[in-house]
Scaffold this active site. Structure first.
Site, PDB file in Angstrom:
ATOM      1  N   ASP A  11       0.853  -1.192   0.000  1.00  0.00           N
ATOM      2  CA  ASP A  11       0.000   0.000   0.000  1.00  0.00           C
ATOM      3  C   ASP A  11       0.888   1.241   0.000  1.00  0.00           C
ATOM      4  O   ASP A  11       1.824   1.348   0.803  1.00  0.00           O
ATOM      5  CB  ASP A  11      -0.863  -0.016   1.268  1.00  0.00           C
ATOM      6  CG  ASP A  11      -1.995   0.986   1.186  1.00  0.00           C
ATOM      7  OD1 ASP A  11      -1.767   2.133   0.740  1.00  0.00           O
ATOM      8  OD2 ASP A  11      -3.122   0.617   1.568  1.00  0.00           O
ATOM      9  N   ILE A  12       0.564   2.171  -0.866  1.00  0.00           N
ATOM     10  CA  ILE A  12       1.434   3.339  -1.032  1.00  0.00           C
ATOM     11  C   ILE A  12       1.511   4.194   0.233  1.00  0.00           C
ATOM     12  O   ILE A  12       2.546   4.796   0.513  1.00  0.00           O
ATOM     13  CB  ILE A  12       1.016   4.171  -2.265  1.00  0.00           C
ATOM     14  CG1 ILE A  12       2.153   5.097  -2.678  1.00  0.00           C
ATOM     15  CG2 ILE A  12      -0.287   4.931  -2.035  1.00  0.00           C
ATOM     16  CD1 ILE A  12       2.160   5.481  -4.121  1.00  0.00           C
ATOM     17  N   ASN A  25      -6.493  13.457 -10.073  1.00  0.00           N
ATOM     18  CA  ASN A  25      -7.257  13.930 -11.234  1.00  0.00           C
ATOM     19  C   ASN A  25      -7.032  15.435 -11.396  1.00  0.00           C
ATOM     20  O   ASN A  25      -6.544  16.104 -10.481  1.00  0.00           O
ATOM     21  CB  ASN A  25      -8.744  13.593 -11.099  1.00  0.00           C
ATOM     22  CG  ASN A  25      -9.333  14.111  -9.803  1.00  0.00           C
ATOM     23  OD1 ASN A  25      -9.324  15.304  -9.547  1.00  0.00           O
ATOM     24  ND2 ASN A  25      -9.816  13.197  -8.964  1.00  0.00           N
ATOM     25  N   GLY A  33      -9.211   4.749  -5.200  1.00  0.00           N
ATOM     26  CA  GLY A  33      -7.885   4.182  -5.457  1.00  0.00           C
ATOM     27  C   GLY A  33      -6.792   4.821  -4.614  1.00  0.00           C
ATOM     28  O   GLY A  33      -6.975   5.073  -3.421  1.00  0.00           O
ATOM     29  N   ASP A  35      -5.599   7.811  -4.746  1.00  0.00           N
ATOM     30  CA  ASP A  35      -5.994   9.160  -4.318  1.00  0.00           C
ATOM     31  C   ASP A  35      -6.801   9.109  -3.016  1.00  0.00           C
ATOM     32  O   ASP A  35      -6.509   9.851  -2.054  1.00  0.00           O
ATOM     33  CB  ASP A  35      -6.843   9.773  -5.450  1.00  0.00           C
ATOM     34  CG  ASP A  35      -6.823  11.286  -5.457  1.00  0.00           C
ATOM     35  OD1 ASP A  35      -6.107  11.869  -4.623  1.00  0.00           O
ATOM     36  OD2 ASP A  35      -7.526  11.873  -6.299  1.00  0.00           O
ATOM     37  N   SER A 122      -2.485   5.709 -13.762  1.00  0.00           N
ATOM     38  CA  SER A 122      -3.484   5.546 -14.844  1.00  0.00           C
ATOM     39  C   SER A 122      -3.975   4.118 -15.086  1.00  0.00           C
ATOM     40  O   SER A 122      -4.859   3.916 -15.912  1.00  0.00           O
ATOM     41  CB  SER A 122      -2.969   6.100 -16.193  1.00  0.00           C
ATOM     42  OG  SER A 122      -3.069   7.498 -16.246  1.00  0.00           O
TER      43      SER A 122
HETATM   44  N1  AR6 Z   1      -1.505   1.635  -2.923  1.00  0.00           N
HETATM   45  C1  AR6 Z   1      -0.892   1.276  -4.065  1.00  0.00           C
HETATM   46  N2  AR6 Z   1      -1.525   1.081  -5.234  1.00  0.00           N
HETATM   47  C2  AR6 Z   1      -2.860   1.216  -5.233  1.00  0.00           C
HETATM   48  C3  AR6 Z   1      -3.599   1.588  -4.080  1.00  0.00           C
HETATM   49  C4  AR6 Z   1      -2.849   1.796  -2.874  1.00  0.00           C
HETATM   50  N3  AR6 Z   1      -3.435   2.146  -1.728  1.00  0.00           N
HETATM   51  N4  AR6 Z   1      -4.909   1.669  -4.415  1.00  0.00           N
HETATM   52  C5  AR6 Z   1      -4.986   1.343  -5.731  1.00  0.00           C
HETATM   53  N5  AR6 Z   1      -3.769   1.068  -6.235  1.00  0.00           N
HETATM   54  P1  AR6 Z   1      -6.015   4.401  -9.448  1.00  0.00           P
HETATM   55  P2  AR6 Z   1      -5.668   5.993 -11.920  1.00  0.00           P
HETATM   56  C6  AR6 Z   1      -3.380   0.704  -7.610  1.00  0.00           C
HETATM   57  O1  AR6 Z   1      -7.408   4.098  -9.824  1.00  0.00           O
HETATM   58  O2  AR6 Z   1      -5.929   4.831 -12.785  1.00  0.00           O
HETATM   59  C7  AR6 Z   1      -9.014   8.250  -8.597  1.00  0.00           C
HETATM   60  O3  AR6 Z   1     -10.371   8.296  -8.323  1.00  0.00           O
HETATM   61  C8  AR6 Z   1      -4.487   0.262  -8.520  1.00  0.00           C
HETATM   62  O4  AR6 Z   1      -4.693  -1.136  -8.378  1.00  0.00           O
HETATM   63  O5  AR6 Z   1      -5.714   4.802  -8.045  1.00  0.00           O
HETATM   64  O6  AR6 Z   1      -4.538   6.909 -12.258  1.00  0.00           O
HETATM   65  C9  AR6 Z   1      -8.409   9.640  -8.840  1.00  0.00           C
HETATM   66  O7  AR6 Z   1      -9.071  10.630  -8.105  1.00  0.00           O
HETATM   67  C10 AR6 Z   1      -3.938   0.619  -9.893  1.00  0.00           C
HETATM   68  O8  AR6 Z   1      -3.049  -0.404 -10.380  1.00  0.00           O
HETATM   69  O9  AR6 Z   1      -5.414   5.622 -10.357  1.00  0.00           O
HETATM   70  C11 AR6 Z   1      -8.591   9.828 -10.316  1.00  0.00           C
HETATM   71  O10 AR6 Z   1      -9.862  10.360 -10.612  1.00  0.00           O
HETATM   72  C12 AR6 Z   1      -3.090   1.859  -9.635  1.00  0.00           C
HETATM   73  O11 AR6 Z   1      -2.886   1.886  -8.217  1.00  0.00           O
HETATM   74  C13 AR6 Z   1      -8.465   8.443 -10.877  1.00  0.00           C
HETATM   75  O12 AR6 Z   1      -8.819   7.554  -9.827  1.00  0.00           O
HETATM   76  C14 AR6 Z   1      -3.736   3.161 -10.073  1.00  0.00           C
HETATM   77  O13 AR6 Z   1      -5.130   3.133  -9.850  1.00  0.00           O
HETATM   78  C15 AR6 Z   1      -7.050   8.115 -11.304  1.00  0.00           C
HETATM   79  O14 AR6 Z   1      -7.018   6.833 -11.872  1.00  0.00           O
END
Ligand code: AR6
Length: 174
Positions: A11-12, A25, A33, A35, A122
């Site tokens: 987890d980040i 975003n 996610g 964020d 992304s």
């Molecule tokens: N730690 C590490 N990686 C993670 C975590 C975490 N806690 N949570 C998810 N991932 P995403 P995007 C992974 O959706 O595609 C948001 O609503 C996840 O499995 O976080 O850039 C923002 O506000 C995936 O592989 O980011 C934007 O609106 C990766 O992190 C939008 O989503 C990125 O998933 C951005 O979408």
């Protein structure tokens, strides 16, 4: 340079580094996610700093990045990078993704950040194919590290599959 890139599954928000990169975003409005996790763990000061940036600059365009403090996180800074929404590949998505990484790295050097952790920008809600995203992310970081003071760029991957993709890409590419 290769030895400066590391990979971890997890987890980040748990990462102990100078800066955590958020997959944000353009509105810097928070979301799910990565964020959501960062804003939850980091607390209200990050929301407040994002609000001020939004008022001053209208947010952050796709392919760019802005920096705030780390709030309650272990990291001193959060770099909010905005990757592209995947639209099939013909809408400049590759360059915009590379730019999101590059602008984050430039901010890191500007702020004397030595250790930084990236999520897979992304490839979650924004739907970018992960193999292609991993190639772009790794190439951009490795090229940049040639002329940077950053000592470690860590990628944190959330699932076994994502972790495997990054490791395989890294081994294949270099
Ligand atoms: N730690 C590490 N990686 C993670 C975590 C975490 N806690 N949570 C998810 N991932 P995403 P995007 C992974 O959706 O595609 C948001 O609503 C996840 O499995 O976080 O850039 C923002 O506000 C995936 O592989 O980011 C934007 O609106 C990766 O992190 C939008 O989503 C990125 O998933 C951005 O979408």
């Amino acid at each position: 340079m290769k030895e400066k890139i590391t990979f971890i599954k997890g987890d980040i928000v748990d990462q102990e580094v100078d800066a955590i990169v958020n997959a944000a975003n353009s509105a810097l409005a928070g979301g799910g996610g990565v964020d959501g996790a960062i804003h939850r763990a980091g607390g209200p000061s990050i929301d407040e700093e994002c609000r001020i940036i939004r008022e001053q600059r209208g947010g952050c365009p796709t392919g760019h990045a802005v920096i705030t403090g780390g709030g309650n996180l272990k990291a001193k800074y959060v770099i909010h990078a905005v990757g592209p929404i995947w639209k099939g590949g013909n809408f400049n998505e590759d360059n915009l993704l590379a730019s999101a990484y590059l602008e984050s790295l430039k901010l890191a050097d500007e702020y004397n950040i030595k250790t930084i952790v990236f999520p897979s920008i992304s490839t979650g809600a924004y739907g970018f194919p992960i193999e292609r995203a991993a190639r772009i992310a790794l190439r951009t970081v490795l090229d940049y590290l040639v002329s940077s003071n950053i000592q470690e760029v860590r990628f944190v991957l959330f699932s076994d599959r994502d972790y495997d993709v990054y490791i395989k890409t890294y081994n294949k590419q270099y």
